[in-house]
Design an enzyme around this catalytic site. Sequence first.
Site, PDB file in Angstrom:
ATOM      1  N   ASP A  47      -2.954   2.418  -6.193  1.00 15.21           N
ATOM      2  CA  ASP A  47      -1.865   2.530  -4.980  1.00 15.21           C
ATOM      3  C   ASP A  47      -1.668   1.266  -3.913  1.00 15.21           C
ATOM      4  O   ASP A  47      -1.032   1.201  -2.971  1.00 15.21           O
ATOM      5  CB  ASP A  47      -2.131   3.801  -4.086  1.00 15.21           C
ATOM      6  CG  ASP A  47      -2.855   3.593  -3.241  1.00 15.21           C
ATOM      7  OD1 ASP A  47      -4.121   3.155  -3.523  1.00 15.21           O
ATOM      8  OD2 ASP A  47      -2.607   4.220  -2.227  1.00 15.21           O
ATOM      9  N   GLU A  48      -2.777   0.304  -4.237  1.00 14.45           N
ATOM     10  CA  GLU A  48      -2.559  -0.885  -3.440  1.00 14.45           C
ATOM     11  C   GLU A  48      -2.790  -2.298  -4.192  1.00 14.45           C
ATOM     12  O   GLU A  48      -3.514  -2.134  -5.293  1.00 14.45           O
ATOM     13  CB  GLU A  48      -4.027  -1.015  -2.541  1.00 14.45           C
ATOM     14  CG  GLU A  48      -3.934  -0.257  -1.099  1.00 14.45           C
ATOM     15  CD  GLU A  48      -5.195  -0.495  -0.723  1.00 14.45           C
ATOM     16  OE1 GLU A  48      -5.558  -1.540  -0.134  1.00 14.45           O
ATOM     17  OE2 GLU A  48      -5.912   0.597  -0.735  1.00 14.45           O
ATOM     18  N   ASP A  54       0.892  -1.208   0.062  1.00 12.03           N
ATOM     19  CA  ASP A  54       0.116  -0.131  -0.138  1.00 12.03           C
ATOM     20  C   ASP A  54       1.075   1.130   0.231  1.00 12.03           C
ATOM     21  O   ASP A  54       1.871   1.380   0.922  1.00 12.03           O
ATOM     22  CB  ASP A  54      -0.956  -0.022   1.152  1.00 12.03           C
ATOM     23  CG  ASP A  54      -1.822   1.178   1.162  1.00 12.03           C
ATOM     24  OD1 ASP A  54      -2.133   1.622   0.099  1.00 12.03           O
ATOM     25  OD2 ASP A  54      -2.572   1.351   2.267  1.00 12.03           O
TER      26      ASP A  54
END
Length: 366
Positions: A108-109, A14
């Site tokens: 973003d993860e 993350d």
Amino acid sequence: MPNDFPMRKIIHVDMDAFYASVEQLDNPELRGKPIAVGGSSKRGVVAAASYEARKYGVRSAMSSVLAQRNCPELIFVKARFERYKEISKIIRGIFHEYTDLVEPLSLDEAYLDVTVNKKGNPSASLMAREIRQKIFDTTGLNASAGISINKFIAKVASDVNKPNGQKTVNPEEVMQFLEDLEIRKFYGVGKVTAEKMYKLGIFTGKDLKLKTEEFLEKNFGKSGSYYYNVVRGIHTSEVKPHRIPKSVGAERTFNENLSSEIFMLERLDHIAEELEKRLKKANIAGKTVTLKIKYSDFTLNTRSKTLAYFISAKSLILETAKELLYQEKLQNSVRLLGISLANLNTEKEQKDLKKETVSVQLKFEF
Ligand SMILES: [Mg+2]
């Protein structure tokens, strides 16, 4: 420790305050300052807040008005999704150096299943450290990671040492970790559910574990059995990489039905061109060409031919489609034509990958 199902090595990566960090990276003047990505208007919402802004209680999904009230110094920056996507792509490239079992949750993860990995590395923790270092070296951005036996625990763990940290929950630590976990930190438990849990006397994993599955189902419906299982370390959801398509195609519906094959050839030319574009974009080739013909009475006719080699060039697609068009006399005027390519060169990779995952001998070394 749960041992009646296969354990895996899952990393959840993350990025830290992703959008805000990208803005601070690209614009040095914003570094060290409280910033919010999003619109500052009355109806605006904060999409992401820098850590400096979070100190003032600015959170994502908060209204911009409230955010500004909490932090008068707050600087609003317009979101640049193209830029975030660009960086996201670089990060995914790094993930794929380790495994193709990558499931992105957002830009973003992502979850990575590294039970079997391209590096032959037995330590998921070391790989997570390497991945975070590589992300920093190539993009200048920090990431955090959680490492454990399933997606649920990895996801929760990635928050433990955030920002710029990681947390491994080893198989023998799983039960204690889950019992100690505050209920509001359970992935899938939002504010409303947390309140409901508190009312039922459930504040930690330990409290949750004392409840029967029936009790949880009665109070939380379908989610009840999810809660019952995850607190016991049971979460069998697989890391699902983006589905690789079985076929790629393009088609056109015409304004007027066509009866002349000359006109049809002209249309097929355009369709083949479109198909070639899509194949190139996805970097795919295939062996089976299918021509789809929808007649004006809506009956459907498909004709296929499998070649001995992979093709992706327009000229070869068109040549085969023409051949298929002339193969049989048309029954009626035509309202739609389509060409698709199947038997793709990406399918074998998928199958091999699956086989490998199933046959692996698990030796745990986190
Ligand atoms: Mg993030």
